[in-house]
Design a protein around this motif. Structure first.
Motif, PDB file in Angstrom:
ATOM      1  N   LEU A  73      43.454  35.200  37.425  1.00 33.54           N
ATOM      2  CA  LEU A  73      42.459  34.582  36.710  1.00 33.54           C
ATOM      3  C   LEU A  73      41.151  34.653  37.439  1.00 33.54           C
ATOM      4  CD1 LEU A  73      43.564  30.965  35.681  1.00 33.54           C
ATOM      5  CD2 LEU A  73      43.284  33.023  34.159  1.00 33.54           C
ATOM      6  N   THR A  74      39.938  35.223  36.766  1.00 35.73           N
ATOM      7  CA  THR A  74      38.891  35.507  37.795  1.00 35.73           C
ATOM      8  C   THR A  74      37.516  34.814  37.202  1.00 35.73           C
ATOM      9  OG1 THR A  74      38.468  37.544  36.589  1.00 35.73           O
ATOM     10  CG2 THR A  74      39.470  37.825  38.813  1.00 35.73           C
ATOM     11  N   HIS A  75      37.935  34.085  35.971  1.00 34.33           N
ATOM     12  CA  HIS A  75      36.580  33.744  35.285  1.00 34.33           C
ATOM     13  C   HIS A  75      37.061  32.525  34.294  1.00 34.33           C
ATOM     14  CE1 HIS A  75      32.562  34.214  33.252  1.00 34.33           C
ATOM     15  NE2 HIS A  75      33.218  33.859  32.168  1.00 34.33           N
ATOM     16  N   SER A 124      37.899  35.329  42.928  1.00 30.37           N
ATOM     17  CA  SER A 124      38.870  36.526  43.433  1.00 30.37           C
ATOM     18  C   SER A 124      39.958  35.850  42.714  1.00 30.37           C
ATOM     19  CB  SER A 124      39.149  36.529  44.878  1.00 30.37           C
ATOM     20  OG  SER A 124      39.307  34.996  45.140  1.00 30.37           O
ATOM     21  N   PRO A 125      41.041  36.653  42.348  1.00 33.23           N
ATOM     22  CA  PRO A 125      42.385  36.521  41.439  1.00 33.23           C
ATOM     23  C   PRO A 125      43.011  35.261  41.913  1.00 33.23           C
ATOM     24  CG  PRO A 125      42.093  38.909  41.797  1.00 33.23           C
ATOM     25  CD  PRO A 125      41.216  38.143  42.898  1.00 33.23           C
ATOM     26  N   VAL A 126      43.148  34.180  40.802  1.00 29.75           N
ATOM     27  CA  VAL A 126      43.839  32.835  41.285  1.00 29.75           C
ATOM     28  C   VAL A 126      44.650  32.693  40.108  1.00 29.75           C
ATOM     29  CG1 VAL A 126      41.850  32.038  42.748  1.00 29.75           C
ATOM     30  CG2 VAL A 126      42.025  31.634  40.162  1.00 29.75           C
ATOM     31  N   SER A 127      45.377  31.387  40.382  1.00 28.84           N
ATOM     32  CA  SER A 127      46.292  30.985  39.352  1.00 28.84           C
ATOM     33  C   SER A 127      45.696  29.629  38.604  1.00 28.84           C
ATOM     34  CB  SER A 127      47.702  30.626  39.779  1.00 28.84           C
ATOM     35  OG  SER A 127      48.065  31.632  40.852  1.00 28.84           O
ATOM     36  N   HIS A 128      44.799  28.949  39.066  1.00 29.80           N
ATOM     37  CA  HIS A 128      44.509  27.923  38.318  1.00 29.80           C
ATOM     38  C   HIS A 128      42.906  27.780  38.672  1.00 29.80           C
ATOM     39  CE1 HIS A 128      48.530  26.509  38.092  1.00 29.80           C
ATOM     40  NE2 HIS A 128      48.486  26.998  39.339  1.00 29.80           N
TER      41      HIS A 128
END
Ligand SMILES: [Zn+2]
Ligand SMILES: [Zn+2]
Length: 288
Positions: free
Chosen positions: A255-257, A232-236
């Motif tokens: 980020l998702t990938h 799921s959308p993250v920063s790191h």
């Protein structure tokens, strides 16, 4: 029940918490209600030296559990807290037994024996490798950060073990005691299984079909020597391994990938993510 980013069914499971049966603030029923209201599909009530039976609370599974702790305060001598799950009956063990006898006793009644909060207990890799047949360990323990001390995160110990070829299913738990809004409903696992029956959840843990989390979703897959994280959308997004100098971190918004190609010296790979609110999620370790 939840559907993850790959379309698989997931159960939200809390595996470590205390009630007024030992040193927790809430009664067992109040504890179950607190977790039910936060969308859990199953919980294990794991009071100190108190065997808790299987049950059900308004459709939420109660997994049989207890925490068998020995060793008092002197961590260099050996403090071991054995989180014991899925036991069919009370094990034949006492507070005078050593950690190995407790693990063996839990197995005799069909249970899983998980090493709770090794960082809080200052369990070294040598101490852990001397134990036989551990079924899992906590990589994160909420109460150790929020209320008790500053060693919630056992990932350094996990990596030192994995570098020596030793790994277990990695759980995140609350170890809730105080229920003041900050030590419950924070860290849990998302088990990939059809139902919230104890059998399905147990199998998912043993087969490492789960991720540990404080909210973000994380799924790591492998294509040859390439490891792929979808989340799921993250920063790191981080990949951890034993090899030094490898570039393994990706930073950004939403980020998702991310991908990591193994270095020739890598002996293991795991991944973890941190979202914009600082919440983490962790995969299990893959040995190479
Ligand atoms: Zn403990
Ligand atoms: Zn505990």
């Amino acid at each position: 029940m939840y559907i993850d980013i790959k379309g698989n069914k997931r159960q939200k499971v809390g595996l470590h918490m205390h009630t007024s049966v030992s040193d927790g603030k809430l009664s067992p029923e109040e504890t179950a209600r607190a977790y039910k209201s936060q969308g859990y599909d199953a919980i294990a009530i794991t009071d100190h030296w108190a065997f808790g039976e299987y049950g059900n609370f308004e459709g939420m599974t109660i997994i049989s559990g207890a925490e068998y702790n020995i060793g008092g305060h002197a961590t260099e001598i050996g403090v071991y807290h054995i989180l014991s799950l899925f036991m069919e009956r009370k094990p034949n063990i006492t507070r005078e037994d050593d950690a190995q006898r407790i693990i063996d006793g839990v197995h005799e009644v069909g249970g899983l024996a998980v090493l709770a909060h090794p960082a809080w207990s200052l369990n070294t890799p040598e101490m852990i490798m001397a134990l036989r047949d551990i079924d899992g360990t906590e990589i994160y323990n909420t109460v150790s950060a929020r209320m008790q001390s500053f060693r919630p995160d056992s990932s350094l110990i996990v990596d030192m073990l994995a570098g020596r070829g030793v790994t277990f299913p990695l759980l995140a738990t609350d170890d809730a005691h105080y229920y003041e809004g900050i030590d419950n409903g924070v860290s849990y696992i998302m088990a990939e299984c059809e139902s919230n029956s104890p059998e399905d959840i147990r199998r998912a843990i043993v087969e490492k079909r789960f991720y540990a989390t404080q909210g973000p979703e994380i799924i790591m897959t492998r294509e040859g020597n390439k490891f792929v994280v979808d989340c799921s959308p993250v920063s790191h997004i981080y990949f951890a391994s034993n090899a030094s100098w490898a570039r393994r971190a990706t930073h950004g918004e939403g980020l998702t990938h991310a991908e990591y190609t193994t270095h020739e010296d890598d002996r293991f790979v795991r991944a973890f993510v941190v979202d914009a609110e600082g919440r983490q999620a962790w995969t299990n370790v893959v040995l190479l």
